[in-house]
Design a protein around this motif. Structure first.
Motif, PDB file in Angstrom:
ATOM      1  N   ALA A 339       0.832  -1.202   0.000  1.00 46.41           N
ATOM      2  CA  ALA A 339       0.000   0.000   0.000  1.00 46.41           C
ATOM      3  C   ALA A 339       0.871   1.258   0.000  1.00 46.41           C
ATOM      4  O   ALA A 339       0.585   2.218  -0.719  1.00 46.41           O
ATOM      5  CB  ALA A 339      -0.933   0.000   1.210  1.00 46.41           C
ATOM      6  N   ALA A 342       2.204   1.797  -3.428  1.00 48.89           N
ATOM      7  CA  ALA A 342       1.175   2.338  -4.327  1.00 48.89           C
ATOM      8  C   ALA A 342       0.913   3.814  -4.026  1.00 48.89           C
ATOM      9  O   ALA A 342       0.762   4.636  -4.936  1.00 48.89           O
ATOM     10  CB  ALA A 342      -0.117   1.532  -4.194  1.00 48.89           C
ATOM     11  N   GLN A 343       0.877   4.164  -2.748  1.00 48.85           N
ATOM     12  CA  GLN A 343       0.654   5.566  -2.376  1.00 48.85           C
ATOM     13  C   GLN A 343       1.810   6.446  -2.849  1.00 48.85           C
ATOM     14  O   GLN A 343       1.599   7.576  -3.292  1.00 48.85           O
ATOM     15  CB  GLN A 343       0.488   5.693  -0.862  1.00 48.85           C
ATOM     16  N   TYR A 346       1.239   7.041  -6.452  1.00 54.48           N
ATOM     17  CA  TYR A 346       0.118   7.972  -6.630  1.00 54.48           C
ATOM     18  C   TYR A 346       0.607   9.400  -6.368  1.00 54.48           C
ATOM     19  O   TYR A 346       0.343  10.322  -7.148  1.00 54.48           O
ATOM     20  CB  TYR A 346      -1.000   7.577  -5.669  1.00 54.48           C
ATOM     21  N   GLU A 391      -9.552  -3.093   1.016  1.00 51.89           N
ATOM     22  CA  GLU A 391      -8.194  -2.919   0.500  1.00 51.89           C
ATOM     23  C   GLU A 391      -8.081  -3.030  -1.025  1.00 51.89           C
ATOM     24  O   GLU A 391      -7.509  -2.164  -1.680  1.00 51.89           O
ATOM     25  CB  GLU A 391      -7.238  -3.924   1.163  1.00 51.89           C
ATOM     26  N   ASP A 392      -8.641  -4.085  -1.596  1.00 48.20           N
ATOM     27  CA  ASP A 392      -8.455  -4.275  -3.040  1.00 48.20           C
ATOM     28  C   ASP A 392      -9.171  -3.188  -3.850  1.00 48.20           C
ATOM     29  O   ASP A 392      -8.640  -2.697  -4.855  1.00 48.20           O
ATOM     30  CB  ASP A 392      -8.918  -5.668  -3.469  1.00 48.20           C
ATOM     31  N   TYR A 394      -9.574  -0.238  -2.941  1.00 49.94           N
ATOM     32  CA  TYR A 394      -8.735   0.956  -2.792  1.00 49.94           C
ATOM     33  C   TYR A 394      -7.670   0.997  -3.875  1.00 49.94           C
ATOM     34  O   TYR A 394      -7.472   2.026  -4.539  1.00 49.94           O
ATOM     35  CB  TYR A 394      -8.107   0.945  -1.396  1.00 49.94           C
ATOM     36  N   TYR A 395      -6.998  -0.121  -4.087  1.00 52.51           N
ATOM     37  CA  TYR A 395      -5.957  -0.155  -5.117  1.00 52.51           C
ATOM     38  C   TYR A 395      -6.557   0.130  -6.491  1.00 52.51           C
ATOM     39  O   TYR A 395      -5.955   0.819  -7.311  1.00 52.51           O
ATOM     40  CB  TYR A 395      -5.259  -1.524  -5.127  1.00 52.51           C
ATOM     41  N   ASP A 396      -7.722  -0.410  -6.717  1.00 52.31           N
ATOM     42  CA  ASP A 396      -8.384  -0.183  -7.996  1.00 52.31           C
ATOM     43  C   ASP A 396      -8.682   1.309  -8.166  1.00 52.31           C
ATOM     44  O   ASP A 396      -8.438   1.893  -9.228  1.00 52.31           O
ATOM     45  CB  ASP A 396      -9.675  -1.003  -8.042  1.00 52.31           C
ATOM     46  N   THR A 399      -5.652   3.387  -9.047  1.00 58.30           N
ATOM     47  CA  THR A 399      -5.287   3.223 -10.456  1.00 58.30           C
ATOM     48  C   THR A 399      -6.249   3.991 -11.362  1.00 58.30           C
ATOM     49  O   THR A 399      -5.815   4.704 -12.272  1.00 58.30           O
ATOM     50  CB  THR A 399      -5.286   1.723 -10.816  1.00 58.30           C
ATOM     51  N   ARG A 406      -1.883  -1.109 -11.381  1.00 62.78           N
ATOM     52  CA  ARG A 406      -2.729  -1.569 -10.273  1.00 62.78           C
ATOM     53  C   ARG A 406      -1.995  -2.587  -9.405  1.00 62.78           C
ATOM     54  O   ARG A 406      -1.281  -3.466  -9.913  1.00 62.78           O
ATOM     55  CB  ARG A 406      -3.978  -2.231 -10.843  1.00 62.78           C
ATOM     56  N   VAL A 407      -2.185  -2.475  -8.095  1.00 60.23           N
ATOM     57  CA  VAL A 407      -1.712  -3.542  -7.200  1.00 60.23           C
ATOM     58  C   VAL A 407      -2.586  -4.758  -7.496  1.00 60.23           C
ATOM     59  O   VAL A 407      -3.815  -4.663  -7.419  1.00 60.23           O
ATOM     60  CB  VAL A 407      -1.843  -3.133  -5.719  1.00 60.23           C
TER      61      VAL A 407
END
Ligand SMILES: Cc1cc2nc3c(=O)[nH]c(=O)nc-3n(C[C@H](O)[C@H](O)[C@H](O)COP(=O)(O)OP(=O)(O)OC[C@H]3O[C@@H](n4cnc5c(N)ncnc54)[C@H](O)[C@@H]3O)c2cc1C
Ligand SMILES: *[C@@H]1O[C@H](CO)[C@@H](O)[C@H](O)[C@H]1NC(C)=O
Ligand SMILES: *[C@@H]1O[C@H](CO)[C@@H](O)[C@H](O)[C@H]1NC(C)=O
Ligand SMILES: *[C@@H]1O[C@H](CO)[C@@H](O)[C@H](O)[C@H]1NC(C)=O
Ligand SMILES: *[C@@H]1O[C@H](CO)[C@@H](O)[C@H](O)[C@H]1NC(C)=O
Ligand SMILES: *[C@@H]1O[C@H](CO)[C@@H](O)[C@H](O)[C@H]1NC(C)=O
Length: 459
Positions: A339, A342-343, A346, A391-392, A394-396, A399, A406-407
């Motif tokens: 996470a 990914a942040q 972003y 959580e998932d 959130y990753y979507d 992206t 995407r994670v």
């Protein structure tokens, strides 16, 4: 809003970034980014900022990278009189399996066990910093003491911890990565002052040896509480575990491992619990969590900071009132490393201008919707940082908005299966080996019988 020009016309391109309220022309001063902290949040930000050719500086108060992953046998203060930041303990092994601890594009070595020791993982972080050549961007021994917003620019003041020399610089963006597992959250229990045994917080827990043959009380059933109580129970004569978790742990604990409800009060030699029972206790370890702590953020930053919450944040990280500030890693119950990575991407995409944020009003509305869900469940506002089953998605969403890769959903799937394994047996969940097959699927095997006992998980 943003206008892209063709490469040939780039030189004349006027970039308008309304959401930040200022205009930069090609050729004018470059955007400057201040990254606070050289833990995983700061290092992964540095890696991506570097890749995009953005001008940035990392300020780190210690002499080291890796933040909480660097074990330090000391407690209290360090050689410079600063509070020891790390909460690492000697026997710690990661509480998430390898694939969910991997920084993007930098594989964890194959010979590492499924749940590495802190030392192996710390070496992995050091290798990461070396591979991406990040150290030269880090100013060590620099303590950030004041971040304020004035005339549409960030003023960052920091102090050299040895010389005391203070520096103030201006930045266009600030990425905050100072961690949130360092300042103990302490319970207030009557009689603590008359109790003659020892009391520490898990932040200061290093090794079980001092508890050999003693009657030890561990308070709290979060990840630290579960892990430390098991670590101590190997050597202690009694392990009293006091907590009010509604989670149904199915682990069979040894006979000297005794579950108790919350503490009512201390007397000189022991503890009364709320069910009226009493236990003689020699030592207490509070595994009661940590507080968010941003002593350097001035009011002008526009954030409301409480021990258990930081608001209002868009996408769990963007400071809505001053959206050129991003706080990384402020989430609970997720594959935190993935996470954070990914942040960091972003945040970098945002600074790069790959996308623009919604208006402040829209971000606030979005935030309020989330806050209302928390309140409607009768939950405290601290839940605003909780990802858990979201959580998932959130990753979507990250992206969709920013265009970052995407994670893959397999991360969340592994975490879900791992969570179940922990409920089943805290003594052996680390024996499972998780191998990612593709973005959706993984294989799980049991260490002892890896060859012929394989379960394939697919959607
Ligand atoms: C005991 C323990 C076990 C954990 N186990 C796991 C695990 O198994 N799996 C997992 O995914 N996560 C785990 N975590 C969560 C862990 O916090 C994250 O993995 C990750 O390390 C967080 O990185 P960070 O950069 O946000 O914070 P940190 O690692 O805390 O780094 C913050 C950095 O900021 C610096 N800093 C702080 N204040 C200032 C200032 N004013 N000026 C300059 N620099 C400053 C600090 O010195 C530090 O280097 C664990 C945490 C703890 C405490
Ligand atoms: C931080 O700096 C701002 C602006 O100079 C000042 O107003 C504020 O009082 C400072 N805060 C702290 C905690 O020093
Ligand atoms: C603490 O309370 C227990 C249980 O009531 C009692 O047996 C013990 O003597 C008390 N300790 C002291 C020092 O009074
Ligand atoms: C920004 O966009 C460019 C062009 O699409 C892409 O190559 C780059 O990876 C993006 N940066 C981030 C951090 O997402
Ligand atoms: C499968 O596991 C069993 C029990 O652990 C073991 O005896 C057997 O040799 C294994 N078979 C293979 C092919 O690895
Ligand atoms: C495979 O391992 C799991 C986990 O220990 C166990 O529950 C299961 O019975 C094993 N299956 C076989 C066929 O051995």
């Amino acid at each position: 809003m943003k206008f892209y020009c063709t490469a040939l016309l780039l030189v004349f391109c006027v970039q308008i970034s309304l959401s930040f309220g200022y205009v930069t022309r090609a050729g004018s001063r470059e955007k400057r980014v201040c990254v606070i902290g050289a833990g995983l949040a700061g290092l992964s930000s540095a890696r991506y900022l570097k890749e995009e050719g953005i001008d940035f500086t990392v300020l780190e108060v210690t002499e080291y990278i890796g933040g909480t992953w660097r074990y330090d046998p000391r407690v209290g203060t360090d050689e410079n009189g600063l509070p020891i930041h790390t909460s690492m303990y000697k026997h710690l092994r990661t509480n998430l399996p390898k694939p969910t601890m991997e920084l993007r594009g930098f594989p964890i070595p194959k010979d590492m066990p499924s749940f590495p020791t802190w030392e192996m993982y710390y070496n992995y972080i050091k290798d990461y910093a070396k591979y991406f050549d990040l150290e030269k961007y880090i100013k060590f021994l620099q303590k950030v003491i004041n971040v304020s917003r004035k005339n549409n620019v960030w003023k960052v003041k920091y102090k050299h911890v040895k010389t005391g020399e203070e520096t103030e610089e201006e930045y266009d963006y600030v990425i905050v990565g100072n961690g949130h597992h360092s300042k103990p959250r302490l319970p207030e229990i009557p009689g603590e002052d008359i109790f003659t045994g020892t009391i520490i917080h898990s932040h200061d827990y290093r090794e079980p040896d001092p508890y050999t043959g003693r009657r030890v009380l561990v308070v709290g059933a979060g990840p630290s509480g579960m892990d430390i109580s098991i670590d101590v129970a190997y050597v202690s004569s009694k392990l009293i575990h006091s907590h009010h978790s509604k989670v149904h742990f199915r682990t069979r604990f040894p006979d000297h491992f005794i579950r108790k409800p919350d503490i009512k009060e201390y007397n000189e030699t022991g503890v009364y619990f709320v069910d009226g029972s009493y236990e003689e206790i020699d030592d207490v370890i509070y595994c009661t969590g940590y507080e968010y702590d941003y002593p350097f953020l001035d009011e002008s930053c526009g954030l409301t900071i409480k021990p258990q919450s930081v608001v209002p944040l868009y996408k769990y990280m963007v400071n809505i009132n001053e959206p050129s500030m991003v706080l990384i890693g402020l989430i609970v119950r997720a594959c935190l490393v993935v996470a954070i990575d990914a942040q960091a991407r972003y945040a970098t995409a945002l600074i790069k201008g790959n996308f623009t944020l919604p208006s402040k009003e829209e971000m606030l509305e979005d935030w309020q919707r989330r806050a209302e869900i928390v309140y409607s469940k009768g939950r405290p506002i601290s839940d605003i940082h909780l990802l858990a089953e979201k959580e998932d998605k959130y990753y979507d969403a990250l992206t969709q908005e920013s265009g970052i890769e995407r994670v893959p959903p397999v991360m969340f799937k592994i975490r879900t299966v791992d969570t179940e394994a922990k409920l089943e047996n805290l003594y052996n969940y680390r024996k499972y080996v998780y191998t990612v097959l593709d973005n959706e699927n993984f294989v799980r095997s049991f260490e002892d019988e890896m060859r012929n006992n394989t379960t394939i998980y697919s959607p």
